[in-house]
Design a protein around this motif. Structure first.
Motif, mmCIF file in Angstrom:
data_model
loop_
_atom_site.group_PDB
_atom_site.id
_atom_site.type_symbol
_atom_site.label_atom_id
_atom_site.label_comp_id
_atom_site.label_asym_id
_atom_site.label_seq_id
_atom_site.Cartn_x
_atom_site.Cartn_y
_atom_site.Cartn_z
ATOM 1 N N THR A 191 11.181 -19.371 -6.160
ATOM 2 C CA THR A 191 12.420 -19.200 -5.401
ATOM 3 C C THR A 191 12.608 -17.719 -5.097
ATOM 4 N N GLU A 192 13.531 -17.419 -4.187
ATOM 5 C CA GLU A 192 13.861 -16.024 -3.908
ATOM 6 C C GLU A 192 14.417 -15.345 -5.151
ATOM 7 N N ASP A 193 15.107 -16.094 -5.979
ATOM 8 C CA ASP A 193 15.638 -15.541 -7.216
ATOM 9 C C ASP A 193 14.506 -15.085 -8.141
ATOM 10 N N LEU A 194 13.447 -15.878 -8.228
ATOM 11 C CA LEU A 194 12.302 -15.494 -9.051
ATOM 12 C C LEU A 194 11.633 -14.243 -8.486
ATOM 13 N N ILE A 195 11.481 -14.203 -7.162
ATOM 14 C CA ILE A 195 10.870 -13.032 -6.535
ATOM 15 C C ILE A 195 11.702 -11.789 -6.829
ATOM 16 N N ASN A 196 13.009 -11.898 -6.688
ATOM 17 C CA ASN A 196 13.875 -10.751 -6.936
ATOM 18 C C ASN A 196 13.851 -10.346 -8.408
ATOM 19 N N TYR A 197 13.749 -11.314 -9.286
ATOM 20 C CA TYR A 197 13.690 -11.050 -10.734
ATOM 21 C C TYR A 197 12.546 -10.091 -11.052
ATOM 22 N N HIS A 198 11.407 -10.279 -10.401
ATOM 23 C CA HIS A 198 10.244 -9.431 -10.666
ATOM 24 C C HIS A 198 10.167 -8.230 -9.734
ATOM 25 N N ARG A 199 10.746 -8.348 -8.549
ATOM 26 C CA ARG A 199 10.712 -7.213 -7.636
ATOM 27 C C ARG A 199 11.554 -6.048 -8.167
ATOM 28 N N LEU A 200 12.642 -6.352 -8.843
ATOM 29 C CA LEU A 200 13.514 -5.298 -9.354
ATOM 30 C C LEU A 200 12.789 -4.359 -10.325
ATOM 31 N N PRO A 201 12.155 -4.847 -11.380
ATOM 32 C CA PRO A 201 11.421 -3.922 -12.259
ATOM 33 C C PRO A 201 10.211 -3.300 -11.581
ATOM 34 N N ALA A 202 9.596 -4.003 -10.610
ATOM 35 C CA ALA A 202 8.482 -3.403 -9.872
ATOM 36 C C ALA A 202 8.983 -2.195 -9.085
ATOM 37 N N ALA A 203 10.111 -2.355 -8.409
ATOM 38 C CA ALA A 203 10.711 -1.230 -7.695
ATOM 39 C C ALA A 203 11.205 -0.170 -8.662
ATOM 40 N N GLY A 204 11.530 -0.588 -9.872
ATOM 41 C CA GLY A 204 12.033 0.328 -10.884
ATOM 42 C C GLY A 204 10.968 1.071 -11.649
ATOM 43 N N GLY A 205 9.688 0.914 -11.291
ATOM 44 C CA GLY A 205 8.646 1.757 -11.836
ATOM 45 C C GLY A 205 7.671 1.128 -12.797
ATOM 46 N N ILE A 206 7.831 -0.148 -13.127
ATOM 47 C CA ILE A 206 6.934 -0.789 -14.077
ATOM 48 C C ILE A 206 5.507 -0.796 -13.518
ATOM 49 N N GLY A 207 4.498 -0.719 -14.392
ATOM 50 C CA GLY A 207 3.126 -0.748 -13.919
ATOM 51 C C GLY A 207 2.660 -2.144 -13.546
ATOM 52 N N MET A 208 3.053 -3.128 -14.353
ATOM 53 C CA MET A 208 2.704 -4.517 -14.080
ATOM 54 C C MET A 208 3.803 -5.406 -14.635
ATOM 55 N N THR A 209 4.185 -6.412 -13.880
ATOM 56 C CA THR A 209 5.165 -7.382 -14.347
ATOM 57 C C THR A 209 4.456 -8.703 -14.620
ATOM 58 N N THR A 210 4.979 -9.468 -15.569
ATOM 59 C CA THR A 210 4.335 -10.707 -16.009
ATOM 60 C C THR A 210 5.251 -11.894 -15.745
ATOM 61 N N VAL A 211 4.768 -12.851 -14.959
ATOM 62 C CA VAL A 211 5.525 -14.068 -14.672
ATOM 63 C C VAL A 211 5.362 -15.019 -15.849
ATOM 64 N N ALA A 212 6.468 -15.453 -16.411
ATOM 65 C CA ALA A 212 6.440 -16.220 -17.648
ATOM 66 C C ALA A 212 6.180 -17.709 -17.423
ATOM 67 N N TYR A 213 5.500 -18.299 -18.376
ATOM 68 C CA TYR A 213 5.377 -19.749 -18.479
ATOM 69 C C TYR A 213 4.894 -20.414 -17.197
ATOM 70 N N CYS A 214 3.795 -19.913 -16.649
ATOM 71 C CA CYS A 214 3.123 -20.628 -15.563
ATOM 72 C C CYS A 214 2.288 -21.714 -16.237
ATOM 73 N N ALA A 215 2.940 -22.804 -16.564
ATOM 74 C CA ALA A 215 2.304 -23.847 -17.368
ATOM 75 C C ALA A 215 1.073 -24.395 -16.663
ATOM 76 N N VAL A 216 0.085 -24.805 -17.450
ATOM 77 C CA VAL A 216 -1.159 -25.293 -16.864
ATOM 78 C C VAL A 216 -1.091 -26.776 -16.510
ATOM 79 N N THR A 217 -0.111 -27.490 -17.058
ATOM 80 C CA THR A 217 0.121 -28.898 -16.727
ATOM 81 C C THR A 217 1.624 -29.150 -16.733
ATOM 82 N N PRO A 218 2.089 -30.212 -16.081
ATOM 83 C CA PRO A 218 3.528 -30.507 -16.131
ATOM 84 C C PRO A 218 4.014 -30.779 -17.541
ATOM 85 N N GLY A 219 3.169 -31.359 -18.392
ATOM 86 C CA GLY A 219 3.567 -31.629 -19.766
ATOM 87 C C GLY A 219 3.474 -30.415 -20.670
ATOM 88 N N GLY A 220 2.961 -29.318 -20.150
ATOM 89 C CA GLY A 220 2.823 -28.108 -20.936
ATOM 90 C C GLY A 220 3.996 -27.163 -20.819
#
Length: 410
Positions: A42-71
């Motif tokens: 969602t745009e909210d997710l994009i903004n969640y990570h864009r903010l620290p990226a714009a704020g100087g972080i070297g790399m941001t990590t997207v949490a819990y990209c599960a490998v299966t729906p049951g995971g």
């Protein structure tokens, strides 16, 4: 690699992470965003990570990209599949436009998975009751383990297709791989139970499968518990041996050291206040009443201090040559410099960046004064917001429009 304690390394200098060059050595740790209600970007997710990226972080990590729906830990979380790729590509493009790299934390929640909201089976080393979902996780068969291992490899390939620079394999917090490592949870007597060598087969297999899937195209890291903070759980000695095996296997570009159990002792990782009332209010009765009555046993309070995992992590630094990422209580320049001086290659920040997405730029622009201090109070009330929209209750205001994000670059 910065494996020699006492050798100066500039935390704001460029750094290699496998095939990727980061603009600095500061990583935003994976913290669940609660921004994917339809299991898609969602745009909210994009903004969640864009903010620290714009704020100087070297790399941001997207949490819990599960490998299966049951995971997933809950049914509204994102899981890696072709339908998710276009949104993930928009996300990675947005982060790259801000000059930062981006990693996908891939994993399977195992006994932490909510089979009720996922509408799919949860798996564990043995049949296991999850009090949050009020459901039992199924004992994973050898075929189930093979399927989940293949799903990790597939998720890594989808991460490349989506434009990620790295993947982080989740081996911590008593999620699936970590639950197999735990002698407290893993009571099996087959090839995946008993000795540590057997209990480590799942974790090592996942990393090998991911490395084989991605080759050298992107970086591969892993998050590993140094200890569970639970009597009878993963000990530092066993974790160090597992880390040595992972190093020997050659599948990782870096290892992030963590602690605690999402099932049994979550605040062993977070430290600070125990927000029992706020956590209880995130649920409906009768679970709300149960958390209020027994919350002190689940949310055990540990005092906060800077670099609170460093003492344990230094034992790993002394025994390993691979790059290490120090997590836990990294909020100011002095602590970052200390981590570099102790031989750590990267530092990871969670709550401090959630409270202030521009904190890294503020620290960098502070020069030699080293006077910048995080606004995070370590109240941990942000933990309870993961069931609605993850945010800092101390500093949060409505998210700024995307056009305003560039103002955080400093």
């Amino acid at each position: 690699m910065n494996t020699q304690p006492g050798v100066f390394t500039d935390v704001f200098g460029e750094a290699k992470l496998g095939p990727v060059t980061l603009r600095n050595r500061i990583i935003k740790a994976a913290t669940f965003e609660a921004s994917t209600p339809d299991a898609l970007v969602t745009e909210d997710l994009i903004n969640y990570h864009r903010l620290p990226a714009a704020g100087g972080i070297g790399m941001t990590t997207v949490a819990y990209c599960a490998v299966t729906p049951g995971g997933r830990t809950d049914g509204w979380q994102l899981w890696m599949r072709p339908e998710a790729v276009p949104g993930l590509r928009r996300l990675t493009d947005a982060i790259h436009a801000e000059g930062a790299a981006i990693s996908a934390q891939i994993g399977h929640a195992g006994p932490v998975a909510n089979s009720r909201t996922n509408k799919a089976k949860a798996f564990a080393p043995v049949r296991f009751f999850n009090p949050l979902s009020m459901r039992f996780a199924k004992k994973a068969s050898a075929d189930d383990i093979d399927d989940i291992t293949a799903a990790h490899a597939n998720a890594a390939r989808l991460a490349i297709e989506s434009g990620f620079d790295a993947v982080e394999v989740h081996l911590g917090h008593n999620y699936l791989a970590s639950s197999f490592l735990s002698p407290l949870i893993n009571r099996r007597t087959d090839e995946f139970g008993g000795s540590l060598a057997n209990r480590a087969k799942v974790a090592r297999g996942l990393v090998r499968a991911v490395r084989q899937a991605v080759g050298g195209r992107i970086a591969v890291t892993a998050k590993l518990n140094m200890s569970d903070g639970v009597r009878g759980g993963i000990s530092l000695e066993e974790s160090l041996q597992t880390a040595k095996w992972l190093e020997e296997d050659g599948g990782l570009d870096a290892l992030e050291l963590t602690a605690g159990s999402s099932l049994l002792n979550p605040l062993y990782l977070f430290r600070g206040d125990a927000p029992i009332k706020e956590f209880a209010n995130a649920f409906k009765p009768p679970l709300r009443w149960g958390i209020r009555m027994t919350g002190k046993k689940f949310l055990r309070e540990y005092p906060y201090r800077e670099a609170y995992l460093m003492d344990q992590a230094k034992q790993f630094r002394a025994e390993l040559t691979m790059p290490l990422i120090l997590l836990g209580g990294i909020t100011n320049r002095e602590t970052m410099d200390l981590a570099m001086a102790e031989g750590f290659d990267f530092v990871a920040m969670g709550r401090a960046v959630l409270a202030e997405p521009d904190l890294v730029n503020r620290i960098k622009n502070d020069g030699t004064e080293h006077s910048v201090r995080s606004l995070c109070t370590h109240c941990n009330k942000c933990m309870a917001t993961i069931y609605s929209r993850t945010h800092c209750v101390v500093t949060d205001s409505p998210a700024p429009p995307a056009s305003a994000v560039s103002d955080l670059r400093g």
